[in-house]
Scaffold this motif. Structure first.
Motif, short mmCIF file in Angstrom:
data_model
loop_
_atom_site.label_atom_id
_atom_site.label_comp_id
_atom_site.label_asym_id
_atom_site.label_seq_id
_atom_site.Cartn_x
_atom_site.Cartn_y
_atom_site.Cartn_z
N SER A 168 39.16 40.20 50.43
CA SER A 168 38.99 41.13 49.31
C SER A 168 39.25 40.35 48.03
N SER A 169 38.59 40.75 46.97
CA SER A 169 38.76 40.02 45.72
C SER A 169 39.02 41.00 44.58
N SER A 170 39.74 40.51 43.60
CA SER A 170 40.03 41.29 42.40
C SER A 170 40.19 40.32 41.24
N ILE A 171 40.09 40.85 40.05
CA ILE A 171 40.26 40.02 38.85
C ILE A 171 41.56 40.46 38.19
N GLU A 172 42.40 39.48 37.90
CA GLU A 172 43.65 39.79 37.22
C GLU A 172 43.76 38.94 35.96
N ASN A 173 44.50 39.46 35.02
CA ASN A 173 44.73 38.76 33.76
C ASN A 173 46.20 38.95 33.41
N LYS A 174 46.99 37.91 33.60
CA LYS A 174 48.42 38.00 33.37
C LYS A 174 48.83 37.57 31.97
N SER A 175 47.86 37.52 31.05
CA SER A 175 48.21 37.18 29.68
C SER A 175 48.87 38.39 29.03
N LYS A 176 49.25 38.28 27.79
CA LYS A 176 49.97 39.35 27.09
C LYS A 176 49.14 40.63 27.04
N GLY A 177 49.32 41.47 28.03
CA GLY A 177 48.59 42.73 28.07
C GLY A 177 47.10 42.56 28.33
N GLY A 178 46.69 41.43 28.86
CA GLY A 178 45.28 41.19 29.13
C GLY A 178 44.47 40.95 27.88
N LYS A 179 45.12 40.48 26.81
CA LYS A 179 44.43 40.28 25.54
C LYS A 179 43.56 39.03 25.52
N LEU B 166 39.93 35.17 39.19
CA LEU B 166 39.43 35.83 40.39
C LEU B 166 40.40 35.54 41.52
N VAL B 167 40.95 36.57 42.14
CA VAL B 167 41.91 36.42 43.22
C VAL B 167 41.23 36.86 44.52
N VAL B 168 41.12 35.94 45.48
CA VAL B 168 40.51 36.23 46.77
C VAL B 168 41.61 36.20 47.82
N LYS B 169 41.78 37.31 48.54
CA LYS B 169 42.83 37.42 49.56
C LYS B 169 42.21 37.48 50.94
N CYS B 170 42.67 36.61 51.83
CA CYS B 170 42.17 36.55 53.20
C CYS B 170 42.83 37.65 54.02
N HIS B 171 42.03 38.40 54.81
CA HIS B 171 42.58 39.45 55.66
C HIS B 171 43.23 38.89 56.91
N ALA B 172 42.83 37.71 57.33
CA ALA B 172 43.36 37.15 58.58
C ALA B 172 44.79 36.66 58.42
N CYS B 173 45.08 35.93 57.35
CA CYS B 173 46.41 35.34 57.19
C CYS B 173 47.15 35.82 55.96
N GLY B 174 46.46 36.51 55.06
CA GLY B 174 47.10 36.97 53.84
C GLY B 174 47.15 35.91 52.75
N GLY B 175 46.50 34.78 52.97
CA GLY B 175 46.48 33.71 51.97
C GLY B 175 45.70 34.13 50.74
N VAL B 176 46.10 33.59 49.61
CA VAL B 176 45.47 33.95 48.34
C VAL B 176 44.91 32.70 47.68
N LYS B 177 43.68 32.80 47.21
CA LYS B 177 43.06 31.72 46.44
C LYS B 177 42.74 32.28 45.06
#
Length: 165
Positions: free
Chosen positions: A100-111, A118-129
């Motif tokens: 599963s993938s999602s987009i995150e922005n950890k800057s000051k309020g996403g500014k 882009l965060v891609v999470k593996c369902h098999a092992c829970g690893g994150v790229k």
């Protein structure tokens, strides 16, 4: 003296073709739908479940062989290929099925739009790229200040022209 290379020839062609074949086979096996049947016989359900698990296990084995082949022959995998392989469990990352993938922005309020990741999470092992999403970067501070100074100077000149007319 070594052999002269013909134009258009690729060194280590058999290794490249092996890597390509392993990737294509792993992609084919990983994209096979998990077969679910409505049969009442428990043994048939176990067989279909086992066969779907073995397909994904075989896909992971092909990816492991692909990675070991590229490491032994010192051939770099393309970034596009590397982005679709989980480096923790060697499973193929298929959006919606195995990841599963999602987009995150950890800057000051996403500014900061260039800080999208882009965060891609593996369902098999829970690893994150994590991969940076391409957005136009802001100019460096001295260049921004120079540009803003030019704009203010131009606006002052335009105001002076309007007043002088």
């Amino acid at each position: 003296m070594g052999k002269s290379k013909a134009p258009g020839s690729v060194p280590n062609r058999p290794v490249y073709s092996r890597i390509s074949y392993l990737y294509q086979a792993a992609t084919y096996l990983a994209s096979q739908p998990k077969s679910t049947t409505n049969n009442t016989v428990a043994t048939q359900e176990k067989k279909t479940l086992h066969s779907s698990q073995s397909k994904h296990g075989l896909s992971r084995r092909f990816i492991t062989d692909l990675r070991s082949t590229s490491l032994k022959s010192q051939i770099r995998l393309s970034p596009a290929m590397k982005h679709t392989i989980c480096k923790f469990c060697d499973s193929l990352l298929i959006e919606g099925e195995t990841s599963s993938s999602s987009i995150e922005n950890k800057s000051k309020g996403g500014k900061k739009p260039w800080a999208d990741v882009l965060v891609v999470k593996c369902h098999a092992c829970g690893g994150v790229k994590r991969f940076p999403v391409q957005a136009p970067r802001q100019k460096r501070r001295p260049l921004r200040e120079a540009d803003s100074k030019k704009k203010t100077d131009q606006s002052l000149e335009a105001d002076n022209l309007v007043e002088g007319s």
